[in-house]
Design a protein around this motif. Structure first.
Motif, PDB file in Angstrom:
ATOM      1  N   CYS A 118      36.115  40.188  39.912  1.00  0.00           N
ATOM      2  CA  CYS A 118      36.802  41.473  40.047  1.00  0.00           C
ATOM      3  C   CYS A 118      38.086  41.420  39.232  1.00  0.00           C
ATOM      4  O   CYS A 118      38.819  40.426  39.292  1.00  0.00           O
ATOM      5  CB  CYS A 118      37.120  41.739  41.514  1.00  0.00           C
ATOM      6  SG  CYS A 118      38.125  43.219  41.754  1.00  0.00           S
ATOM      7  N   HIS A 119      38.382  42.472  38.487  1.00  0.00           N
ATOM      8  CA  HIS A 119      39.590  42.503  37.653  1.00  0.00           C
ATOM      9  C   HIS A 119      40.863  42.466  38.491  1.00  0.00           C
ATOM     10  O   HIS A 119      41.929  42.131  37.968  1.00  0.00           O
ATOM     11  CB  HIS A 119      39.577  43.752  36.766  1.00  0.00           C
ATOM     12  CG  HIS A 119      38.455  43.753  35.771  1.00  0.00           C
ATOM     13  ND1 HIS A 119      38.142  42.655  35.010  1.00  0.00           N
ATOM     14  CD2 HIS A 119      37.547  44.716  35.426  1.00  0.00           C
ATOM     15  CE1 HIS A 119      37.104  42.928  34.226  1.00  0.00           C
ATOM     16  NE2 HIS A 119      36.723  44.173  34.473  1.00  0.00           N
ATOM     17  N   CYS A 170      37.587  48.656  34.557  1.00  0.00           N
ATOM     18  CA  CYS A 170      36.350  48.372  35.311  1.00  0.00           C
ATOM     19  C   CYS A 170      35.132  49.014  34.644  1.00  0.00           C
ATOM     20  O   CYS A 170      34.031  48.492  34.727  1.00  0.00           O
ATOM     21  CB  CYS A 170      36.473  48.877  36.736  1.00  0.00           C
ATOM     22  SG  CYS A 170      37.903  48.212  37.587  1.00  0.00           S
ATOM     23  N   CYS A 175      31.977  46.812  35.315  1.00  0.00           N
ATOM     24  CA  CYS A 175      31.656  46.318  36.654  1.00  0.00           C
ATOM     25  C   CYS A 175      30.624  47.251  37.283  1.00  0.00           C
ATOM     26  O   CYS A 175      30.869  48.457  37.408  1.00  0.00           O
ATOM     27  CB  CYS A 175      32.923  46.286  37.502  1.00  0.00           C
ATOM     28  SG  CYS A 175      32.573  45.883  39.227  1.00  0.00           S
ATOM     29  N   CYS A 201      33.518  51.984  43.816  1.00  0.00           N
ATOM     30  CA  CYS A 201      34.675  51.177  44.209  1.00  0.00           C
ATOM     31  C   CYS A 201      35.942  52.038  44.304  1.00  0.00           C
ATOM     32  O   CYS A 201      36.322  52.700  43.332  1.00  0.00           O
ATOM     33  CB  CYS A 201      34.885  50.061  43.192  1.00  0.00           C
ATOM     34  SG  CYS A 201      36.299  49.018  43.600  1.00  0.00           S
ATOM     35  N   HIS A 240      36.488  40.424  47.286  1.00  0.00           N
ATOM     36  CA  HIS A 240      35.913  41.433  46.401  1.00  0.00           C
ATOM     37  C   HIS A 240      35.771  42.770  47.148  1.00  0.00           C
ATOM     38  O   HIS A 240      35.358  42.780  48.317  1.00  0.00           O
ATOM     39  CB  HIS A 240      34.532  40.952  45.934  1.00  0.00           C
ATOM     40  CG  HIS A 240      33.982  41.728  44.784  1.00  0.00           C
ATOM     41  ND1 HIS A 240      33.386  42.964  44.941  1.00  0.00           N
ATOM     42  CD2 HIS A 240      33.944  41.453  43.453  1.00  0.00           C
ATOM     43  CE1 HIS A 240      32.996  43.401  43.759  1.00  0.00           C
ATOM     44  NE2 HIS A 240      33.328  42.492  42.835  1.00  0.00           N
TER      45      HIS A 240
HETATM   46 FE1  SF4 Z   1      36.271  47.489  41.855  1.00  0.00          FE
HETATM   47 FE2  SF4 Z   1      37.102  47.105  39.348  1.00  0.00          FE
HETATM   48 FE3  SF4 Z   1      36.941  45.049  41.000  1.00  0.00          FE
HETATM   49 FE4  SF4 Z   1      34.731  46.171  40.089  1.00  0.00          FE
HETATM   50  S1  SF4 Z   1      36.267  45.095  38.870  1.00  0.00           S
HETATM   51  S2  SF4 Z   1      35.131  45.594  42.180  1.00  0.00           S
HETATM   52  S3  SF4 Z   1      35.326  48.314  40.026  1.00  0.00           S
HETATM   53  S4  SF4 Z   1      38.306  46.825  41.188  1.00  0.00           S
END
Ligand code: SF4
Length: 336
Positions: A326-327, A308, A295, A301, A258
């Motif tokens: 995490c996507h 996100c 997120c 990030c 992550h």
């Molecule tokens: Fe980063 Fe998107 Fe993963 Fe959240 S979902 S940790 S914002 S890449």
């Protein structure tokens, strides 16, 4: 497969502050929101096997201590449930008041504040078992001496008061007090954070010895990555009230998945102490009063994309017994 000892299922915890009369009046006039809700924990799922030590890691305010208190039955969850050996940690009395389980014992950060300064150590260690009928007064007195020796102190120390001990010795007494209740699960909440590094190492070695001797099961809450690596089998990384990664300690420390875990592990050990506490990660931690959409890590990030900001990533199987929210794990963030 062994049945888990601890199961945390869909646990959320909200703290709501009711608005006062003046605040309500101002809110009526201005249209602003009255009162406040802190989203301390959201949808926590985890389990701990008998004899396992699970680390809970995250920056200050991520909800790790709240999770420890919910697991201990000190806080009731706002949603979800906590089961120990398949039964809820807090039981309802006929009158409706909840009784705290004795099967989960917490060891707190401050060994100076957690012991009654007016009670002899023997009385402190015997009080809980006596109240809960874990033996006769004589049996409990005899066991007190054995417990003190088990944590590396002399049985004769039972007659001393807390102020006669050093910080490390008091933390040993706090561990003995927890063991006196014959718990199934121990929750260490930053239990070595206030100790000097050399004393910290001694207390951690004691924990490792006791674990081997007694087969302890524990949640180990800490902001210190090197401490967690030293004592934990698996580690859950928390961010703003959610678990964002869960993996075996070796795999996680070798290759965090992550982006938030990566940022934590990019921290540099503090010179002179050998500790690997968190260095500042770019951007501020969002307020749990008003968490970001999607997120919660997206404002900080470097990998964030449109998805996100819109969609909360679920904690999913990432292979080899690991989980990540995490996507990037399932098709990307929509970033160009
Ligand atoms: Fe980063 Fe998107 Fe993963 Fe959240 S979902 S940790 S914002 S890449």
């Amino acid at each position: 497969m062994t049945a888990p000892l601890l199961e945390v299922k869909g646990v959320s915890k909200r703290f709501t502050r009711e608005a006062g009369l003046i605040e309500r009046s101002i809110a009526r006039l201005t249209g602003a929101k009255a009162g406040a809700t802190v989203h301390a924990l959201t949808g926590i799922d985890l389990s701990v096997a008998p004899g396992e030590v699970l680390g809970i890691v995250g920056e200050s305010g991520c909800g790790k201590s709240t999770l420890g208190r919910v697991v201990s039955g000190i806080y009731a969850p706002s949603a979800g449930e906590v089961l120990l050996g398949g039964a809820p940690v807090a039981r309802e009395h006929a009158g409706g008041a909840e009784k705290l389980t004795t099967k989960v014992q917490m060891i707190h950060q401050d060994p100076f504040a957690s012991l009654n300064p007016r009670m002899k150590v023997g009385e402190t260690l015997g009080e809980g078992p006596l109240v809960h009928g874990l033996g006769t007064a004589r049996e409990i007195r005899e066991r007190t001496g054995a417990l003190l020796e088990q944590v590396g102190l002399e049985a004769a120390y039972a007659d001393r008061l807390p102020h006669q001990f050093s910080g490390g010795q008091r933390q040993r007494i706090a561990i003995a007090r927890a063991l006196a209740m014959e718990p199934d699960l121990l929750v260490f909440d930053e239990a070595v954070a206030s100790l000097d590094v050399s004393i910290q190492a001694q207390v951690l070695n004691l924990f490792t010895d006791l674990r081997t001797e007694l087969g302890l099961t524990a949640l180990f809450i800490s902001h210190d990555l090197s401490v967690v690596h030293h004592v934990c089998d698996r580690v859950a990384i928390m961010y703003l009230g959610r678990i964002v990664e869960l993996a075996g300690a070796g795999e996680l420390y070798a290759r965090p998945l992550h982006p938030y875990s990566e940022a934590l592990f990019a921290s540099v050990p503090t010179l002179g102490t050998g500790r690997a506490s968190f260095q500042a990660i770019k951007g501020e931690i969002p307020s749990p009063l008003d968490p970001p959409t999607g997120c919660a890590f997206h404002p900080r990030c470097p990998m964030a994309g449109p998805r996100c900001k819109a969609e909360v990533p679920a904690l999913k199987d990432a292979g080899a017994g690991r989980m990540a929210a995490c996507h990037l794990q399932d098709g990307g963030t929509g970033a160009a």
